[in-house]
Scaffold this motif. Structure first.
Motif, PDB file in Angstrom:
ATOM      1  N   HIS A 162       0.890  -1.091   0.143  1.00 27.73           N
ATOM      2  CA  HIS A 162       0.161  -0.141  -0.017  1.00 27.73           C
ATOM      3  C   HIS A 162       0.790   1.192  -0.037  1.00 27.73           C
ATOM      4  CE1 HIS A 162       1.014  -1.012   4.247  1.00 27.73           C
ATOM      5  NE2 HIS A 162       0.808   0.546   4.554  1.00 27.73           N
ATOM      6  N   THR A 163       2.229   1.334   0.010  1.00 28.71           N
ATOM      7  CA  THR A 163       2.982   2.216   0.203  1.00 28.71           C
ATOM      8  C   THR A 163       4.097   2.233  -0.585  1.00 28.71           C
ATOM      9  OG1 THR A 163       4.505   3.729   1.635  1.00 28.71           O
ATOM     10  CG2 THR A 163       4.330   1.246   2.252  1.00 28.71           C
ATOM     11  N   LEU A 185      24.340  -1.939 -11.605  1.00 24.36           N
ATOM     12  CA  LEU A 185      23.367  -1.309 -12.940  1.00 24.36           C
ATOM     13  C   LEU A 185      22.592  -2.609 -13.296  1.00 24.36           C
ATOM     14  CD1 LEU A 185      25.529   0.671 -15.139  1.00 24.36           C
ATOM     15  CD2 LEU A 185      23.512   1.394 -13.872  1.00 24.36           C
ATOM     16  N   ILE A 186      22.975  -3.782 -13.011  1.00 18.70           N
ATOM     17  CA  ILE A 186      22.348  -5.025 -13.354  1.00 18.70           C
ATOM     18  C   ILE A 186      20.921  -5.409 -12.305  1.00 18.70           C
ATOM     19  CG2 ILE A 186      24.268  -6.057 -14.305  1.00 18.70           C
ATOM     20  CD1 ILE A 186      24.231  -8.002 -11.991  1.00 18.70           C
ATOM     21  N   LEU A 187      20.936  -4.625 -11.411  1.00 17.56           N
ATOM     22  CA  LEU A 187      19.858  -4.926 -10.256  1.00 17.56           C
ATOM     23  C   LEU A 187      18.543  -4.079 -11.143  1.00 17.56           C
ATOM     24  CD1 LEU A 187      20.785  -4.106  -6.566  1.00 17.56           C
ATOM     25  CD2 LEU A 187      19.769  -6.139  -7.557  1.00 17.56           C
ATOM     26  N   VAL A 188      18.658  -3.162 -11.959  1.00 22.48           N
ATOM     27  CA  VAL A 188      17.380  -2.465 -12.341  1.00 22.48           C
ATOM     28  C   VAL A 188      16.730  -3.368 -13.152  1.00 22.48           C
ATOM     29  CG1 VAL A 188      16.787  -0.598 -13.783  1.00 22.48           C
ATOM     30  CG2 VAL A 188      18.900  -0.380 -12.379  1.00 22.48           C
ATOM     31  N   PRO A 189      17.026  -4.077 -14.242  1.00 28.61           N
ATOM     32  CA  PRO A 189      16.093  -5.033 -14.952  1.00 28.61           C
ATOM     33  C   PRO A 189      15.458  -6.107 -13.926  1.00 28.61           C
ATOM     34  CG  PRO A 189      18.115  -5.515 -15.710  1.00 28.61           C
ATOM     35  CD  PRO A 189      18.589  -4.204 -14.897  1.00 28.61           C
ATOM     36  N   ILE A 190      16.088  -6.600 -13.054  1.00 24.44           N
ATOM     37  CA  ILE A 190      15.595  -7.468 -12.196  1.00 24.44           C
ATOM     38  C   ILE A 190      14.446  -6.771 -11.547  1.00 24.44           C
ATOM     39  CG2 ILE A 190      16.081  -9.089 -10.356  1.00 24.44           C
ATOM     40  CD1 ILE A 190      18.848  -9.385 -11.368  1.00 24.44           C
ATOM     41  N   VAL A 191      14.773  -5.829 -10.897  1.00 26.93           N
ATOM     42  CA  VAL A 191      13.709  -5.048  -9.980  1.00 26.93           C
ATOM     43  C   VAL A 191      12.373  -4.870 -10.858  1.00 26.93           C
ATOM     44  CG1 VAL A 191      13.177  -3.085  -8.348  1.00 26.93           C
ATOM     45  CG2 VAL A 191      15.364  -4.314  -8.224  1.00 26.93           C
ATOM     46  N   ILE A 192      12.759  -4.158 -12.034  1.00 28.14           N
ATOM     47  CA  ILE A 192      11.537  -3.959 -12.919  1.00 28.14           C
ATOM     48  C   ILE A 192      10.782  -5.007 -13.446  1.00 28.14           C
ATOM     49  CG2 ILE A 192      10.928  -3.023 -15.416  1.00 28.14           C
ATOM     50  CD1 ILE A 192      13.225  -1.022 -14.782  1.00 28.14           C
ATOM     51  N   ARG A 200      -0.443  -2.312  -8.883  1.00 28.56           N
ATOM     52  CA  ARG A 200      -0.111  -1.135  -9.388  1.00 28.56           C
ATOM     53  C   ARG A 200       1.631  -1.053  -9.880  1.00 28.56           C
ATOM     54  NH1 ARG A 200      -1.053   2.511  -3.726  1.00 28.56           N
ATOM     55  NH2 ARG A 200       0.061   0.573  -2.865  1.00 28.56           N
ATOM     56  N   ARG A 201       1.383  -1.844 -10.987  1.00 27.93           N
ATOM     57  CA  ARG A 201       2.807  -2.142 -11.626  1.00 27.93           C
ATOM     58  C   ARG A 201       3.391  -0.901 -12.219  1.00 27.93           C
ATOM     59  NH1 ARG A 201       0.178  -6.817 -15.327  1.00 27.93           N
ATOM     60  NH2 ARG A 201      -0.707  -6.840 -13.334  1.00 27.93           N
ATOM     61  N   LEU A 202       2.440  -0.178 -13.075  1.00 32.70           N
ATOM     62  CA  LEU A 202       3.187   1.097 -13.720  1.00 32.70           C
ATOM     63  C   LEU A 202       3.542   2.078 -12.947  1.00 32.70           C
ATOM     64  CD1 LEU A 202       0.255   1.050 -16.698  1.00 32.70           C
ATOM     65  CD2 LEU A 202       2.774   0.086 -16.646  1.00 32.70           C
ATOM     66  N   LEU A 203       2.833   2.540 -11.775  1.00 31.38           N
ATOM     67  CA  LEU A 203       3.299   3.384 -10.685  1.00 31.38           C
ATOM     68  C   LEU A 203       4.654   3.077 -10.107  1.00 31.38           C
ATOM     69  CD1 LEU A 203       2.689   5.912  -8.917  1.00 31.38           C
ATOM     70  CD2 LEU A 203       1.493   4.473  -7.445  1.00 31.38           C
ATOM     71  N   ASN A 204       4.704   1.530  -9.804  1.00 30.00           N
ATOM     72  CA  ASN A 204       5.951   1.287  -8.754  1.00 30.00           C
ATOM     73  C   ASN A 204       7.038   1.205  -9.983  1.00 30.00           C
ATOM     74  OD1 ASN A 204       4.838   1.268  -6.382  1.00 30.00           O
ATOM     75  ND2 ASN A 204       3.841  -1.023  -6.984  1.00 30.00           N
ATOM     76  N   VAL A 205       6.886   0.672 -11.148  1.00 30.63           N
ATOM     77  CA  VAL A 205       8.093   0.515 -12.020  1.00 30.63           C
ATOM     78  C   VAL A 205       8.539   1.871 -12.412  1.00 30.63           C
ATOM     79  CG1 VAL A 205       8.632   0.027 -14.560  1.00 30.63           C
ATOM     80  CG2 VAL A 205       7.546  -1.657 -13.001  1.00 30.63           C
ATOM     81  N   VAL A 207       8.146   4.801 -10.821  1.00 28.55           N
ATOM     82  CA  VAL A 207       8.923   5.474  -9.670  1.00 28.55           C
ATOM     83  C   VAL A 207      10.136   4.875  -9.639  1.00 28.55           C
ATOM     84  CG1 VAL A 207       9.081   5.734  -7.049  1.00 28.55           C
ATOM     85  CG2 VAL A 207       6.788   6.053  -8.196  1.00 28.55           C
ATOM     86  N   PHE A 208      10.463   3.519  -9.407  1.00 37.19           N
ATOM     87  CA  PHE A 208      11.636   3.015  -9.396  1.00 37.19           C
ATOM     88  C   PHE A 208      12.590   3.545 -10.468  1.00 37.19           C
ATOM     89  CE2 PHE A 208      14.912   0.069 -10.034  1.00 37.19           C
ATOM     90  CZ  PHE A 208      15.579  -0.313  -8.778  1.00 37.19           C
ATOM     91  N   ALA A 209      12.203   3.369 -11.826  1.00 35.17           N
ATOM     92  CA  ALA A 209      13.295   3.783 -12.757  1.00 35.17           C
ATOM     93  C   ALA A 209      13.294   5.250 -12.789  1.00 35.17           C
ATOM     94  CB  ALA A 209      12.228   3.372 -14.196  1.00 35.17           C
ATOM     95  N   LEU A 210      12.327   5.913 -12.638  1.00 38.79           N
ATOM     96  CA  LEU A 210      12.749   7.576 -12.619  1.00 38.79           C
ATOM     97  C   LEU A 210      13.579   7.907 -11.379  1.00 38.79           C
ATOM     98  CD1 LEU A 210      11.896  10.508 -13.613  1.00 38.79           C
ATOM     99  CD2 LEU A 210      10.254  10.166 -12.004  1.00 38.79           C
ATOM    100  N   VAL A 211      13.373   7.408 -10.290  1.00 35.73           N
ATOM    101  CA  VAL A 211      14.366   7.796  -9.126  1.00 35.73           C
ATOM    102  C   VAL A 211      15.656   7.385  -9.376  1.00 35.73           C
ATOM    103  CG1 VAL A 211      14.787   7.267  -6.491  1.00 35.73           C
ATOM    104  CG2 VAL A 211      12.436   7.915  -7.425  1.00 35.73           C
ATOM    105  N   PHE A 212      15.668   6.075  -9.698  1.00 34.84           N
ATOM    106  CA  PHE A 212      17.299   5.612 -10.126  1.00 34.84           C
ATOM    107  C   PHE A 212      17.920   6.484 -11.110  1.00 34.84           C
ATOM    108  CE2 PHE A 212      20.337   2.897 -12.216  1.00 34.84           C
ATOM    109  CZ  PHE A 212      20.826   2.234 -10.985  1.00 34.84           C
ATOM    110  N   ALA A 213      17.242   6.722 -12.190  1.00 34.57           N
ATOM    111  CA  ALA A 213      17.696   7.191 -13.507  1.00 34.57           C
ATOM    112  C   ALA A 213      18.260   8.697 -13.069  1.00 34.57           C
ATOM    113  CB  ALA A 213      16.724   7.355 -14.521  1.00 34.57           C
ATOM    114  N   LEU A 214      17.323   9.410 -12.231  1.00 30.94           N
ATOM    115  CA  LEU A 214      17.595  10.560 -11.775  1.00 30.94           C
ATOM    116  C   LEU A 214      18.903  10.831 -11.016  1.00 30.94           C
ATOM    117  CD1 LEU A 214      14.112  12.421 -11.044  1.00 30.94           C
ATOM    118  CD2 LEU A 214      15.823  12.708 -12.957  1.00 30.94           C
TER     119      LEU A 214
END
Length: 460
Positions: A162-163, A185-192, A200-205, A207-214
């Motif tokens: 929920h969070t 960097l190899i963790l990113v595709p695994i987590v996604i 809520r897959r689109l939101l979580n993916v 958020v993770f991708a944006l925060v990591f990329a920034l």
């Protein structure tokens, strides 16, 4: 109150005390000596010294591209240039090693259960590769804690969907870990991949991708503005030619990997000279040879170009060599501990012998007639036998006992272990598995508990 706390947590506290004791004993032995300075250590200490002097992240006056700033910043914060030299960093790493033992327990408790958590923590406390890493001036100890913490946060997210705060925290920590060790960097595709199969897959993916990329983008920008290099670290380009392609070349030509590395290095030097890429470039020690031109984007591109040519021409050989040599990360790591204790010495060419002639020949090359040193390896062999047996049992039998609630966490852990074990290729040594040693011990703890429970129930 304190007595109740001790009684409730006595097994875990004893494990943590053991973890602290063995690491402190090793630290006392190597204190104020150069035994903890590996060949790679100096490539972190030099840019750390540059940062400590208030200068930019540089080596020998040029922008550093091979190493990323995470570990050098850690060394600066540990006052490496002060009166204790790198001693304070070793003390902190000892504490980080103990913290990793505790985190191994907490993660295993969440995923499997408290009994498995104690087994996992015990194996981590006595892990030889972890003990040695606590005093070496290398990224291993720090990154192991960070990568385990990322997995812990993501498992917490699976439990409390929920969070999104755990996703944000995991992305920030994963990015910080990548600054310490670019292999993160190899963790990113695994987590996604895992998040795509959660609610809520689109939101979580996103958020993770944006925060990591920034978080990692500033280093890409810095590299491009200062040198024109478009990557995060040249370590991947270097390894692609001088380990991956060299491994393939060694196999196809019937020579050792060291001979292949030296041969490709000669060809590389000739080519950068022919292309006039050597101006304003130093010769830098990387591995068993010296490589010129690492600060020039065109020279770095040449590494990729040469490697791609060899690998594409021998693709089946590349796959076979990469998979087989990656298994070297699963071998015992007592050599590191024995070298710290002064029982044996490194730089014997054992890795080349291992890859060309196998583990028996490598064993004989490393130990020679030193029978006493061979006996000192037996405790680790016993521990590894328990670890790998438990891991195999859990993979075959224990997974069926896990509820669907934890299936995503188990898959995340399994994929992470597989990725880190098989990413190394010909560069693989035992320390390459350290980032996932806690996760392997988690699975092993689950397997050991499954075996013990099966025995108690009297199952055939």
């Amino acid at each position: 109150m304190r007595i109740d706390f001790w009684r409730r947590n006595r097994p875990l506290l004893l494990i943590l005390a053991t973890a602290l004791l063995v690491r402190l004993l090793l630290l006392v032995h190597v204190w104020a000596s150069s035994a903890a300075i590996e060949r790679d250590s100096r490539s972190y200490l030099v840019p750390a010294a540059s940062l400590a002097r208030g200068l930019r992240f540089r080596s020998l006056g040029l922008p550093e591209l091979f190493r990323t700033p995470g570990y050098p910043v850690f060394l600066v914060l540990c006052w490496t240039t002060g009166p204790f030299s790198f001693g304070l960093a070793q003390i902190v790493q000892v504490l980080l090693g103990v913290a990793t033992v505790y985190l191994t327990y907490k993660l295993t408790e969440h995923v499997v259960g408290p009994a498995a958590g104690l087994w996992a923590a015990g194996l981590q406390a006595l892990s030889v590769v972890s003990i040695a890493a606590s005093v070496y001036i290398l990224t291993d100890c720090l990154y192991s804690l960070m990568s385990t913490a990322v997995i812990y946060l993501l498992v917490k997210h699976v439990r409390e969907e929920h969070t999104p705060r755990y996703v944000v925290s995991a992305a920030l920590l994963a990015a910080a870990g990548t600054y310490v060790r670019p292999v993160g960097l190899i963790l990113v595709p695994i987590v996604i991949m895992i998040l795509l199969f959660r609610p809520r897959r689109l939101l979580n993916v996103g958020v993770f991708a944006l925060v990591f990329a920034l978080s990692v983008a500033p280093w890409y920008v810095r590299n491009y503005l200062e040198t024109g290099y478009r990557g995060f670290s040249t370590v991947s380009d270097f390894n692609w030619l001088f380990y991956e392609a060299s491994g393939v070349w060694a196999k196809t030509q019937g020579i050792s990997i060291v001979e292949a590395q030296n041969e490709l290095n000669v060809r590389y030097r000739r080519e950068i000279a022919a292309r006039n890429l050597t101006s304003s470039l130093e010769t830098t020690a990387r591995g068993p040879f010296a490589v010129a031109g690492e600060r020039n984007p065109q020279a770095i591109a040449l590494e990729r170009e040469m490697a791609n040519g060899i690998i594409r021409a021998h693709l089946p050989t590349f796959v076979r060599v990469h998979v087989i040599t990656s298994l070297g990360s699963l071998l015992p790591s007592s050599n590191a501990l024995l070298e710290l204790l002064g029982v044996t010495s490194g730089s014997t060419g054992t890795l080349s012998i291992l890859q060309s002639q196998g583990p028996v020949a490598a064993w004989n090359r490393y130990f020679g007639a030193n029978r006493g040193a061979m006996l000192l390896v037996i405790p680790e062999i016993i521990l590894i036998a328990i670890q790998y047996t438990g891991l195999l049992v859990f993979a075959v039998f224990g997974l069926g006992a896990q509820t669907k609630r934890w299936s995503a966490g188990i898959v995340l852990i399994a994929l992470t272990v597989i990725a880190f074990v098989f990413v190394a290729g010909p560069a693989a040594t035992a320390r390459m598995r350290l980032p996932v040693e806690p996760l392997m011990n988690l699975l092993a703890g689950g397997g050991v508990v499954w075996l013990l429970n099966r025995n108690k129930k009297g199952m055939p």
